[in-house]
Design an enzyme around this catalytic site. Structure first.
Site, PDB file in Angstrom:
ATOM      1  N   CYS A   1     -33.055  24.180  20.802  1.00  0.00           N
ATOM      2  CA  CYS A   1     -33.425  23.719  19.462  1.00  0.00           C
ATOM      3  C   CYS A   1     -33.861  22.272  19.467  1.00  0.00           C
ATOM      4  CB  CYS A   1     -32.253  23.856  18.506  1.00  0.00           C
ATOM      5  SG  CYS A   1     -31.910  25.551  18.064  1.00  0.00           S
TER       6      CYS A   1
ATOM      7  N   CYS B   1     -31.284  16.546  10.775  1.00  0.00           N
ATOM      8  CA  CYS B   1     -30.289  15.817  11.571  1.00  0.00           C
ATOM      9  C   CYS B   1     -29.022  15.576  10.756  1.00  0.00           C
ATOM     10  CB  CYS B   1     -30.847  14.472  12.032  1.00  0.00           C
ATOM     11  SG  CYS B   1     -32.276  14.621  13.113  1.00  0.00           S
TER      12      CYS B   1
END
Ligand SMILES: Cc1ncc(COP(=O)(O)O)c(C=O)c1O
Lengths: 394, 276
Positions: free
Chosen positions: B35, B105
């Site tokens: 990922c 994030c």
């Protein structure tokens, strides 16, 4: 802070000699080359000179050169023209899986419009699967477009040979030589290339000027239609100063290629590459190191992420690029590295260094010194690195 | 280049609390190398049940490292109940904001925190929460709904920025749009359709749509649809190529082919796969 610029495949600095020849055309000599007075005519003469300079760089005739606004425009013009003049029922187009977006996105767009598109694979070293290419040519193939050299890895495709084979079959051949021109000796007359794209800002000319080479006798249909500039093959008043600059840049590039100045650049590149591989464990080069541009190396640092590396390099003024997803805002790493089957552990942490004739040994030594601690620091932060280190111990 | 705030840059270049914690009371791991980012988050409690110490290890870009560092600072001193309420927005805000494309994030930070708390409370590993919508990044409908609601997201691109869903093969875009519409209570009006078609026109239009629109798209996955018959509003098709053996074909059929044909031809069409 001093900038150490190792991102010359992204763009290059305008050579001082190039800037010098350009400047008067912004101030004193602002005439329109199409005008019927010598104030404009003198400018036209200068453009003619630039056309000769560019032609010489690739072994073409001056009237085979048309000036465009960039490499992307040259690519788009070439592909669209080829499809326009291809006979009826020619519905199939081919390119490699590692093309620059200027070709890749255009092809994907054409696929949506109903064209049958085949992307030819490359092997683990980024080399073209030539057999696959020949195997999938068919009666309805209108066009093959292959890049001369890859912008991310520098790997060179055998364009001379392949273009001859494609030409023999009566299929149109285009090459995106944006990264190759000015770095390799190119003699277009010895190939089967019908059209070639190049871009000024990759060879120390300014941004926003490009060239499309069209082999004499090739049917063409213009993309930009307007005035009679470029013999009606590309309408629009010329970007005069940039074209003149590109002429000078082509002349300089030819001198450098002829003098084999690139051997020096390749030596610096090799020093950088070997030293980094030596000093950083779990690192490797992406792509064929034998058939490769002299200025490029793509190095994978496993278990760290490219954007983070670049930003730490930035702290030292070192400029490069990465194949990581995070730099582009997309979520997947570079399509080039994925096409080569580079594993995710390496693809996310790949950094491309691209040198120019202005690169110095001092700069390379500085980078060799700064890189290993950067990678080490990020690996300390990475949850995968400890696992990897422990496995290695066992 | 991304426009990172000074706070992001600071937490990236001088990460707080980086490292492994050997005697942690809770550990949460999210993400993977494939990922492009991954985070392991650790915390330790004091005698009053407050988080005394938190550390992290992160693989990822600057904003992933900064978000992790910020998370460890935010949770220090909180009880687990309080920590449960920390959102991805708190993390982004602490950093003075993140570029939209990097919001995932901060979401990763919240997820790691959640997991670490669940690990401490000995709650069973949460089963996959809902139906997987994005197969490329393994994101479920409930996760998408949550992020759309919490952050008032409006477009598929927003969703991709926050939880990555839809950032790979893009096949799930229609489903993501449906979730967004559901959250915002929008009923999509059917697109204007051509006048009523006779059967012959309908078959022709279906054929054309398959050939020009649908098959070229499916070809990306090396498969195509063959039209076998049209019976009233039932469109009978057969999958050819690798699509035929792929478990996703049922899903593709329902959500993609049918909705495209309904848009392009007639809103009452039902697509059925014929097993030969
Ligand atoms: C291989 C290749 N093709 C095309 C282009 C596009 O050129 P330009 O930036 O002049 O449009 C580039 C530049 O990035 C390139 O590297």
């Amino acid at each position: 802070m001093k900038v150490i610029y190792l991102d010359n495949n992204a763009t290059t600095k305008v050579a001082p000699e190039v800037l010098d020849v350009m400047l008067p055309y912004f101030s004193e000599y602002y005439g329109n080359p199409s005008s019927m007075h010598s104030f404009g005519g003198d400018v036209a003469a200068k453009i003619k000179e630039a056309r000769v300079q560019v032609a010489k760089l690739i072994g073409a005739e001056p009237d085979e050169i048309i000036f465009t606004s960039c490499g992307t425009e040259s690519d788009s013009s070439a592909i669209r023209a080829a499809l326009e003049v291809a006979g009826p029922g020619k519905n199939h187009i081919m390119a490699s899986r590692v093309e620059h977006p200027a070709i890749k996105s255009l092809y994907e767009n054409l696929a949506k419009k109903g064209y049958r598109v085949t992307f030819v694979p490359v092997d683990g070293a980024g080399r073209l699967d030539v057999d696959y290419l020949y195997q999938y040519l068919s009666d309805d193939t209108a066009l093959v477009s292959l890049m001369w050299a890859n912008n991310e890895t520098g790997v060179i495709f055998p364009i001379e040979e392949v273009s001859q084979r494609i030409k023999e079959k009566g299929i149109f051949f285009h090459t995106d030589a944006v990264q190759a021109v000015g770095k390799l000796p190119i003699d277009i007359s010895r190939t089967g290339v019908d059209m070639l794209s190049l871009s000024g800002h990759k060879l120390h000319a300014p941004k926003g000027v490009g060239v499309l080479y069209i082999r004499k006798g090739t049917k063409f249909s213009p993309f930009m239609i307007g005035g009679h500039q470029e013999h009606g093959r590309r309408g629009g008043t010329e970007n005069v100063a940039s074209i003149i600059g590109l002429g000078k840049a082509a002349e300089l590039a030819k001198q450098h290629v002829d003098a084999n100045d690139y051997a020096r650049i390749a030596k610096l590149r090799d020093k950088l590459e070997t030293s980094l591989l030596e000093r950083v464990t779990n690192s490797m080069v992406n792509g064929d190191t034998e058939h490769r541009l002299p200025n490029t190396t793509s190095i994978a640092f496993e278990y760290v992420e490219g954007e983070a590396i670049l930003l730490m390099m930035n702290e030292h003024g070192i400029c490069a690029s990465s194949g990581s997803a995070c730099t582009s805002g997309s979520l997947e790493p570079s399509h080039v590295l994925r096409a080569m089957g580079v594993p995710f552990t390496a693809a996310h942490g790949s950094i491309r260094f691209s040198l120019s004739r202005y690169s110095t040994e001092e700069e390379i030594d500085f980078v060799i010194e700064k890189m290993p601690p950067i990678i080490e620091r990020l690996r300390e932060l990475s949850p995968f690195w400890k696992q990897e280190a422990e496995q290695a111990k066992r | 280049m991304w426009e990172y705030t000074d706070k992001v840059k600071d937490h990236f270049l001088n990460p707080r609390n980086a490292g492994v914690m050997d005697d942690a009371d809770g550990v949460g791991e999210v993400g993977s190398i494939a990922c492009g980012d991954a985070l392991t988050f650790y915390f330790k409690l004091d005698e009053n049940g407050k988080i005394k110490d938190a550390t992290f290890q992160t693989f990822g870009c600057a904003s992933a490292i900064a978000s992790s560092s910020a998370l460890t600072e935010i949770v220090k001193g909180l009880t687990l109940e309080e920590a449960k309420n920390v959102t991805n927005d708190d993390i982004a805000e602490y950093l003075g904001g993140l570029p939209k494309e990097k919001m995932h994030c901060s979401v990763m930070g919240r997820e790691a925190l959640e997991k670490a708390i669940a690990c401490h409370l000995n709650e069973p590993e949460k089963e996959v929460d809902g139906q997987i919508v994005c197969e490329c990044f393994g994101v479920t409908d409930n996760e998408i709904e949550r992020v759309v609601t919490e952050n008032k997201l409006e477009t598929i691109e927003d969703v991709t920025s926050y939880v990555k869903a839809g950032g790979g093969c893009e096949k799930c875009h229609d489903s993501i749009q449906e979730i967004i519409d559901k959250v915002h209570g929008i009923e999509r009006l059917p697109r204007k359709l051509p006048l009523k078609l006779n059967t012959l026109q309908k078959i022709k239009l279906i054929e054309e749509s398959l050939e020009k629109e649908i098959n070229p798209t499916l070809k990306k996955d090396a498969g195509y649809l063959e039209l076998l018959d049209v019976d009233g509003n039932r469109v009978l098709v057969k999958f050819r190529g690798t699509c035929a053996s792929c478990s996703k074909s049922d899903f593709t059929l329902k959500h993609y082919v049918e909705s495209r044909l309904r848009e392009l031809v007639s809103p009452d069409l039902v697509v059925e796969e014929v097993q030969l």
